[in-house]
Design a protein around this motif. Sequence first.
Motif, PDB file in Angstrom:
ATOM      1  N   GLU A  77       6.118 -43.812  58.168  1.00  0.00           N
ATOM      2  CA  GLU A  77       5.011 -44.243  57.289  1.00  0.00           C
ATOM      3  C   GLU A  77       5.145 -43.621  55.894  1.00  0.00           C
ATOM      4  OE1 GLU A  77       3.787 -46.666  58.502  1.00  0.00           O
ATOM      5  OE2 GLU A  77       2.586 -46.447  60.313  1.00  0.00           O
ATOM      6  N   GLU A 141      -2.302 -50.830  63.294  1.00  0.00           N
ATOM      7  CA  GLU A 141      -0.920 -51.203  63.004  1.00  0.00           C
ATOM      8  C   GLU A 141      -0.797 -52.726  62.895  1.00  0.00           C
ATOM      9  OE1 GLU A 141       1.680 -49.304  62.303  1.00  0.00           O
ATOM     10  OE2 GLU A 141       0.802 -47.361  62.742  1.00  0.00           O
ATOM     11  N   GLU A 171       6.585 -51.660  61.393  1.00  0.00           N
ATOM     12  CA  GLU A 171       5.201 -51.699  61.897  1.00  0.00           C
ATOM     13  C   GLU A 171       5.170 -52.382  63.270  1.00  0.00           C
ATOM     14  OE1 GLU A 171       3.510 -49.826  60.245  1.00  0.00           O
ATOM     15  OE2 GLU A 171       3.582 -50.164  58.090  1.00  0.00           O
TER      16      GLU A 171
HETATM   17 FE   LIG Z   1       2.798 -48.280  61.030  1.00  0.00          FE
END
Ligand SMILES: [Fe+2]
Length: 264
Positions: A77, A141, A171
């Motif tokens: 991230e 997410e 993701e």
């Molecule tokens: Fe993520």
Amino acid sequence: MAFDIDRYAREAAPVSWEDLDYEVFRDSPLPPDTLRTLRYMCEIEFHTVCYLRDMLVSPSRKDPDVGTFMTSWNWEEIWHGEALAHVLELHGITVAFDEVKAKRVKLGWRDRLSPVKQSLLSNIAGADFVAVHMLWGSINERSTAAGYKRLAALQDSPVLTILLRRIAAQEAKHIAFYTTQARTRLQDNPRAQKLARLALRTAWQPVGSGVSPEAEVDHVLTHLFSGPAGRKEAEAIDRHVAKLPGMEGLTLVTQALDARGVPA
Ligand SMILES: [Fe+2]
Ligand SMILES: [Fe+2]
């Protein structure tokens, strides 16, 4: 289907972004509404570390798979944030990781207290808290990936599209982990299901609410999820959530859009 956590940890890596030709933005810069949305996304990616801190005082840290995942996940991230920050920088907008952290410090006692509060609340709920955490992560997410997908569709920019697709591919792995965990932990566990429904219905808000100004949340949701195509994405997230044990009938994402006046 099981999620191979060892493989995920082994393969987790910074999203590749340095090979793209960002010079194109000099001749055809991105428009203001896209930059505003990108800035929001960038700040939220950088915020992951604060969220991780909150989760590290919860029972989730004691689970080896969850602990392993969160370490690699946070790493990925941060690099999403770095890649987006680079695009913004080329447009004269600086989003620095340290600044985002500093902003959190300025939130003062509210933010400082939150790990303590989190710790108390989550330890009361014990193992069921982990189920809630996994479900929460799954929705967030999925929302994030949908946001990247929508921005890639809305903004005609081949370089940005490639970058957003690469981020979205990571993701997708995050979605898989959280969803697999949530399903397993909620299955045949009415107590966890009840707690999860209660937590979502009372506290869930779109990703970035609470840490970003309300005007920015409204902008991003309206920009990305207005109209039939946006609504379709939101409904798809709700459908996925509703399929998890005990979550039938929940429509959190579309409700949030309606509450903020995002036109369908
Ligand atoms: Fe993520
Ligand atoms: Fe991300």
